[in-house]
Motif scaffolding. Structure first.
Motif, PDB file in Angstrom:
ATOM      1  N   ALA A 120       0.816  -1.226   0.000  1.00 17.48           N
ATOM      2  CA  ALA A 120       0.000   0.000   0.000  1.00 17.48           C
ATOM      3  C   ALA A 120       0.843   1.267   0.000  1.00 17.48           C
ATOM      4  O   ALA A 120       0.325   2.355  -0.248  1.00 17.48           O
ATOM      5  CB  ALA A 120      -0.928   0.000   1.215  1.00 17.48           C
ATOM      6  N   CYS A 121       2.135   1.152   0.258  1.00 19.50           N
ATOM      7  CA  CYS A 121       2.991   2.349   0.386  1.00 19.50           C
ATOM      8  C   CYS A 121       3.479   2.901  -0.943  1.00 19.50           C
ATOM      9  O   CYS A 121       4.226   3.884  -0.953  1.00 19.50           O
ATOM     10  CB  CYS A 121       4.209   2.047   1.267  1.00 19.50           C
ATOM     11  N   GLU A 122       3.036   2.301  -2.045  1.00 17.09           N
ATOM     12  CA  GLU A 122       3.607   2.675  -3.338  1.00 17.09           C
ATOM     13  C   GLU A 122       3.528   4.184  -3.634  1.00 17.09           C
ATOM     14  O   GLU A 122       4.509   4.797  -4.001  1.00 17.09           O
ATOM     15  CB  GLU A 122       2.922   1.882  -4.455  1.00 17.09           C
ATOM     16  N   ASN A 123       2.322   4.784  -3.430  1.00 17.65           N
ATOM     17  CA  ASN A 123       2.180   6.213  -3.776  1.00 17.65           C
ATOM     18  C   ASN A 123       1.919   7.104  -2.567  1.00 17.65           C
ATOM     19  O   ASN A 123       1.449   8.228  -2.712  1.00 17.65           O
ATOM     20  CB  ASN A 123       1.022   6.380  -4.770  1.00 17.65           C
ATOM     21  N   VAL A 124       2.149   6.583  -1.378  1.00 22.19           N
ATOM     22  CA  VAL A 124       1.904   7.372  -0.161  1.00 22.19           C
ATOM     23  C   VAL A 124       3.121   7.260   0.762  1.00 22.19           C
ATOM     24  O   VAL A 124       4.053   6.515   0.491  1.00 22.19           O
ATOM     25  CB  VAL A 124       0.621   6.876   0.578  1.00 22.19           C
ATOM     26  N   ASP A 125       3.070   8.021   1.876  1.00 18.66           N
ATOM     27  CA  ASP A 125       4.219   8.036   2.794  1.00 18.66           C
ATOM     28  C   ASP A 125       4.159   6.912   3.828  1.00 18.66           C
ATOM     29  O   ASP A 125       5.146   6.645   4.521  1.00 18.66           O
ATOM     30  CB  ASP A 125       4.275   9.381   3.522  1.00 18.66           C
ATOM     31  N   GLY A 126       2.978   6.297   3.947  1.00 16.91           N
ATOM     32  CA  GLY A 126       2.868   5.224   4.926  1.00 16.91           C
ATOM     33  C   GLY A 126       1.527   4.530   4.830  1.00 16.91           C
ATOM     34  O   GLY A 126       0.596   5.048   4.201  1.00 16.91           O
ATOM     35  N   ALA A 127       1.422   3.362   5.445  1.00 10.88           N
ATOM     36  CA  ALA A 127       0.162   2.619   5.450  1.00 10.88           C
ATOM     37  C   ALA A 127      -0.010   1.938   6.805  1.00 10.88           C
ATOM     38  O   ALA A 127       0.939   1.388   7.365  1.00 10.88           O
ATOM     39  CB  ALA A 127       0.152   1.574   4.338  1.00 10.88           C
ATOM     40  N   VAL A 128      -1.242   2.012   7.301  1.00  7.83           N
ATOM     41  CA  VAL A 128      -1.568   1.511   8.629  1.00  7.83           C
ATOM     42  C   VAL A 128      -2.653   0.452   8.516  1.00  7.83           C
ATOM     43  O   VAL A 128      -3.696   0.700   7.912  1.00  7.83           O
ATOM     44  CB  VAL A 128      -2.069   2.687   9.519  1.00  7.83           C
ATOM     45  N   GLY A 193       2.001  16.091   8.338  1.00  5.19           N
ATOM     46  CA  GLY A 193       1.196  16.287   7.130  1.00  5.19           C
ATOM     47  C   GLY A 193       1.447  15.221   6.067  1.00  5.19           C
ATOM     48  O   GLY A 193       1.039  15.395   4.918  1.00  5.19           O
ATOM     49  N   TYR A 194       2.107  14.136   6.415  1.00  5.59           N
ATOM     50  CA  TYR A 194       2.385  13.080   5.443  1.00  5.59           C
ATOM     51  C   TYR A 194       1.106  12.284   5.143  1.00  5.59           C
ATOM     52  O   TYR A 194       0.192  12.208   5.966  1.00  5.59           O
ATOM     53  CB  TYR A 194       3.460  12.122   5.978  1.00  5.59           C
ATOM     54  N   SER A 195       1.077  11.663   3.950  1.00  8.22           N
ATOM     55  CA  SER A 195      -0.118  10.906   3.540  1.00  8.22           C
ATOM     56  C   SER A 195      -0.030   9.459   4.029  1.00  8.22           C
ATOM     57  O   SER A 195       0.944   8.762   3.747  1.00  8.22           O
ATOM     58  CB  SER A 195      -0.244  10.930   2.017  1.00  8.22           C
ATOM     59  N   ILE A 196      -1.041   9.053   4.753  1.00  9.10           N
ATOM     60  CA  ILE A 196      -1.065   7.707   5.339  1.00  9.10           C
ATOM     61  C   ILE A 196      -2.327   6.989   4.875  1.00  9.10           C
ATOM     62  O   ILE A 196      -3.438   7.494   5.043  1.00  9.10           O
ATOM     63  CB  ILE A 196      -1.081   7.776   6.894  1.00  9.10           C
ATOM     64  N   LYS A 197      -2.152   5.824   4.310  1.00  9.93           N
ATOM     65  CA  LYS A 197      -3.272   5.041   3.792  1.00  9.93           C
ATOM     66  C   LYS A 197      -3.726   4.021   4.848  1.00  9.93           C
ATOM     67  O   LYS A 197      -2.891   3.542   5.634  1.00  9.93           O
ATOM     68  CB  LYS A 197      -2.769   4.290   2.559  1.00  9.93           C
ATOM     69  N   LEU A 198      -5.028   3.676   4.823  1.00  6.26           N
ATOM     70  CA  LEU A 198      -5.522   2.610   5.700  1.00  6.26           C
ATOM     71  C   LEU A 198      -5.639   1.314   4.902  1.00  6.26           C
ATOM     72  O   LEU A 198      -6.068   1.325   3.747  1.00  6.26           O
ATOM     73  CB  LEU A 198      -6.885   2.985   6.277  1.00  6.26           C
ATOM     74  N   VAL A 199      -5.254   0.230   5.535  1.00  8.16           N
ATOM     75  CA  VAL A 199      -5.291  -1.091   4.909  1.00  8.16           C
ATOM     76  C   VAL A 199      -6.129  -1.983   5.826  1.00  8.16           C
ATOM     77  O   VAL A 199      -5.996  -1.892   7.053  1.00  8.16           O
ATOM     78  CB  VAL A 199      -3.844  -1.663   4.841  1.00  8.16           C
ATOM     79  N   ASP A 200      -6.992  -2.829   5.247  1.00  2.00           N
ATOM     80  CA  ASP A 200      -7.839  -3.682   6.076  1.00  2.00           C
ATOM     81  C   ASP A 200      -7.035  -4.603   6.980  1.00  2.00           C
ATOM     82  O   ASP A 200      -6.202  -5.382   6.506  1.00  2.00           O
ATOM     83  CB  ASP A 200      -8.746  -4.552   5.187  1.00  2.00           C
TER      84      ASP A 200
END
Ligand code: CTP
Ligand code: MG
Length: 238
Positions: A120-128, A193-200
């Protein structure tokens, strides 16, 4: 792209009533269960385990014996979780661009969750990894309800949490300078202000915080243990 896993396991278990990360669950230390999928995952290039200073030496011997050739490091933790994570990130390989952080106190993590948080981190700064709230959520002050929050927008954060390593180091520095304390690293990244994505995530990927959680973990471990290998089976939604 190189990924270092960081496993913070240097807590003191205040709410549990004792140090919990080495307590035996299904015959193995809690930390072993959290660590195993990271040692097995093809997405992880090295594993850094953060333990209390007095446990570094004996745990290093243990972890090397189970690492099956994957590079592993064991370093001492700090007074707060974010200090422990910082020690782990600082010890990671200088070539790694992503760090995948996972609580030692979540024994039912799977290789799928690890892979999903990294991918999920491909286009964002992190994934949770997180699960959506099933309960209605009330915001309260002094025991009185102030408002009801739309539960479709409420996610409960778990780990793994995977971040761009350089940005996480900046976020940790910023937290130190501004005396920010977060209960997870995403909080510190969000403050930047970094972009963080949510992952199931998965309900079984809960954190053992109290003795009640330990009883739940024993029941889940019993249900998931493969009778032949003695290991937990991977959990899938289907
Ligand atoms: N952790 C750590 N270093 C610290 C504090 C916590 O590495 N100084 C780790 C814990 O070992 C655990 C994870 O962070 O794997 C999540 O923390 P938590 O569940 O809060 O564990 P404890 O801090 O041990 O428990 P408590 O907060 O009740 O004292
Ligand atoms: Mg804690």
């Amino acid at each position: 792209m190189k990924v270092s896993a960081i496993i913070p396991a240097a807590g003191s278990g205040q709410r549990f009533g004792e140090v919990k990360q080495f307590k035996l669950l299904a015959g193995r230390p809690l930390l072993f269960h959290a660590l195993k999928p990271f040692l097995q995952s093809d997405y992880i290039d090295e594993v850094v385990v953060v333990v209390p200073q007095e446990n570094v030496e004996f745990f290093h011997r243990d972890v090397v014996s189970m690492s099956a050739g994957k590079p592993v490091k064991v370093v001492a933790g700090g007074s707060h979780r974010q200090n422990s994570v910082k020690h782990g990130v600082n010890a990671s390989d200088s070539d790694s661009t992503l760090v995948c952080i996972h609580d030692a106190a979540r024994p039912f993590v799977t290789e799928d969750l690890i892979q999903n948080s990294i991918s999920a981190c491909e286009n964002v700064d992190g994934a949770v990894v997180a699960i959506i709230s099933k309960d209605t959520v009330k915001y309260s002050e002094n025991g009185l309800v102030k408002e009801t929050i739309n539960r479709e927008k409420i996610w409960l954060a778990q780990t793994p949490q995977t971040f761009n390593k350089q940005k996480l180091l900046l976020a940790l520095d910023n937290a130190h300078k501004n005396q920010l304390t977060g209960t997870d690293e995403s909080t510190l990244m969000e403050a930047m202000g970094y972009s963080i994505k949510l992952v199931d995530g998965h309900p079984n990927n809960f954190k053992i915080t109290t003795q009640d959680d330990w009883m739940r973990a024993e029941a889940v471990a019993h249900q998931l243990t493969d009778s032949r290998s003695g290991r937990f089976k991977e959990v899938h939604d289907d």
